[in-house]
Write a protein that holds these residues in place. Structure first.
Motif, PDB file in Angstrom:
ATOM      1  N   LEU A  44      12.985  -9.506  12.648  1.00  0.00           N
ATOM      2  CA  LEU A  44      13.004  -8.613  13.800  1.00  0.00           C
ATOM      3  C   LEU A  44      11.698  -7.821  13.944  1.00  0.00           C
ATOM      4  N   PRO A  45      11.213  -7.148  12.880  1.00  0.00           N
ATOM      5  CA  PRO A  45       9.935  -6.449  13.052  1.00  0.00           C
ATOM      6  C   PRO A  45       8.801  -7.392  13.452  1.00  0.00           C
ATOM      7  N   ILE A  51       5.698  -9.138  20.306  1.00  0.00           N
ATOM      8  CA  ILE A  51       5.912  -8.731  21.699  1.00  0.00           C
ATOM      9  C   ILE A  51       4.937  -7.628  22.087  1.00  0.00           C
ATOM     10  N   SER A  52       4.840  -6.591  21.259  1.00  0.00           N
ATOM     11  CA  SER A  52       3.999  -5.449  21.627  1.00  0.00           C
ATOM     12  C   SER A  52       2.525  -5.823  21.637  1.00  0.00           C
ATOM     13  N   PHE A  53       2.053  -6.558  20.644  1.00  0.00           N
ATOM     14  CA  PHE A  53       0.626  -6.883  20.577  1.00  0.00           C
ATOM     15  C   PHE A  53       0.219  -7.922  21.623  1.00  0.00           C
ATOM     16  N   VAL A  54       0.993  -8.977  21.759  1.00  0.00           N
ATOM     17  CA  VAL A  54       0.661  -9.986  22.760  1.00  0.00           C
ATOM     18  C   VAL A  54       0.793  -9.391  24.161  1.00  0.00           C
ATOM     19  N   PHE A 135      -0.375   1.851  10.696  1.00  0.00           N
ATOM     20  CA  PHE A 135       0.674   2.002  11.712  1.00  0.00           C
ATOM     21  C   PHE A 135       0.455   3.256  12.558  1.00  0.00           C
ATOM     22  N   VAL A 136       0.035   4.346  11.931  1.00  0.00           N
ATOM     23  CA  VAL A 136      -0.244   5.571  12.693  1.00  0.00           C
ATOM     24  C   VAL A 136      -1.319   5.281  13.740  1.00  0.00           C
ATOM     25  N   LEU A 161       6.702  -1.155  19.830  1.00  0.00           N
ATOM     26  CA  LEU A 161       5.869  -1.006  18.627  1.00  0.00           C
ATOM     27  C   LEU A 161       6.454   0.038  17.683  1.00  0.00           C
ATOM     28  N   ILE A 162       6.912   1.164  18.203  1.00  0.00           N
ATOM     29  CA  ILE A 162       7.486   2.210  17.353  1.00  0.00           C
ATOM     30  C   ILE A 162       8.706   1.693  16.602  1.00  0.00           C
TER      31      ILE A 162
END
Length: 195
Positions: A44-45, A51-54, A135-136, A161-162
């Protein structure tokens, strides 16, 4: 103009992230991609990060190539020179922090976590202030993109992303605690998870 700066920051960070990851894998002679390894697969992560990066990369390319007017409520609420400036600064600073932190990890850099596949605990540089500065920085980068280009699309990338970061950190902390024991627990008592 600020949307372009933020879009370029996202594309630059993702490009540098991939280059450094490939260089680290080559230098160590092994894969640093651990999302599919070990008992605790991080399906899942890993999916949410993709999804978020692409999505952010595609969105940034669209920003660079298209001349469009946003009309959604988020745009109306946050659009303005102050928000745009803060967004650009956050995007640049966040991308810089994430990349610097990745560089600082050296051969300990991994994407994901698997028991027996960890590097040493990095406790210097940005890791003296945060256990997860990569991550921050990534969250700051995406928050900057949202402020510089406020709309439902950039908000959704930030939220995805969060969630990915939160899930991944919980998995990584369990594995680090199991593999490194006391050394990791001492580090956790000295340095906060985020800031």
């Amino acid at each position: 103009m600020v949307e372009i700066i933020s879009a370029l920051s996202v594309l630059a960070y993702i490009t540098l992230f991939l280059i450094l990851t490939l260089r680290t894998a080559h230098a160590s002679g092994r894969s640093v991609w651990l999302f599919g390894k070990g008992v605790k697969q991080q399906v899942l992560p890993a999916f949410l990060f993709r999804i978020s990066f692409v999505g952010a990369a595609v969105y940034s390319i669209v920003v660079l190539l298209a001349d469009r007017e946003a009309t959604d409520p988020i745009h109306a609420a946050f659009e303005g020179p102050v928000s745009n400036l803060i967004g650009s600064v956050l995007a640049i600073a966040g991308g810089g922090l994430a990349f610097y932190s990745q560089v600082h990890m050296g051969r300990s850099w991994r994407i994901g976590a698997a028991s027996g596949e960890l590097g040493r605990i990095v406790q210097t540089g940005p890791f003296a202030f945060s256990r997860n500065p990569v991550f921050v920085g990534q969250v700051l980068l995406f928050a900057g993109l949202l402020l510089a280009s406020p709309n439902f699309v950039t908000l959704s990338f930030l939220l995805v992303l969060i969630v990915a970061v939160h899930l991944q950190v919980l998995i990584e902390e369990r594995i680090l605690n199991e593999d490194l024991g006391d050394a990791y627990q001492i580090y956790c008592r000295k340095v906060r998870r985020w800031i």
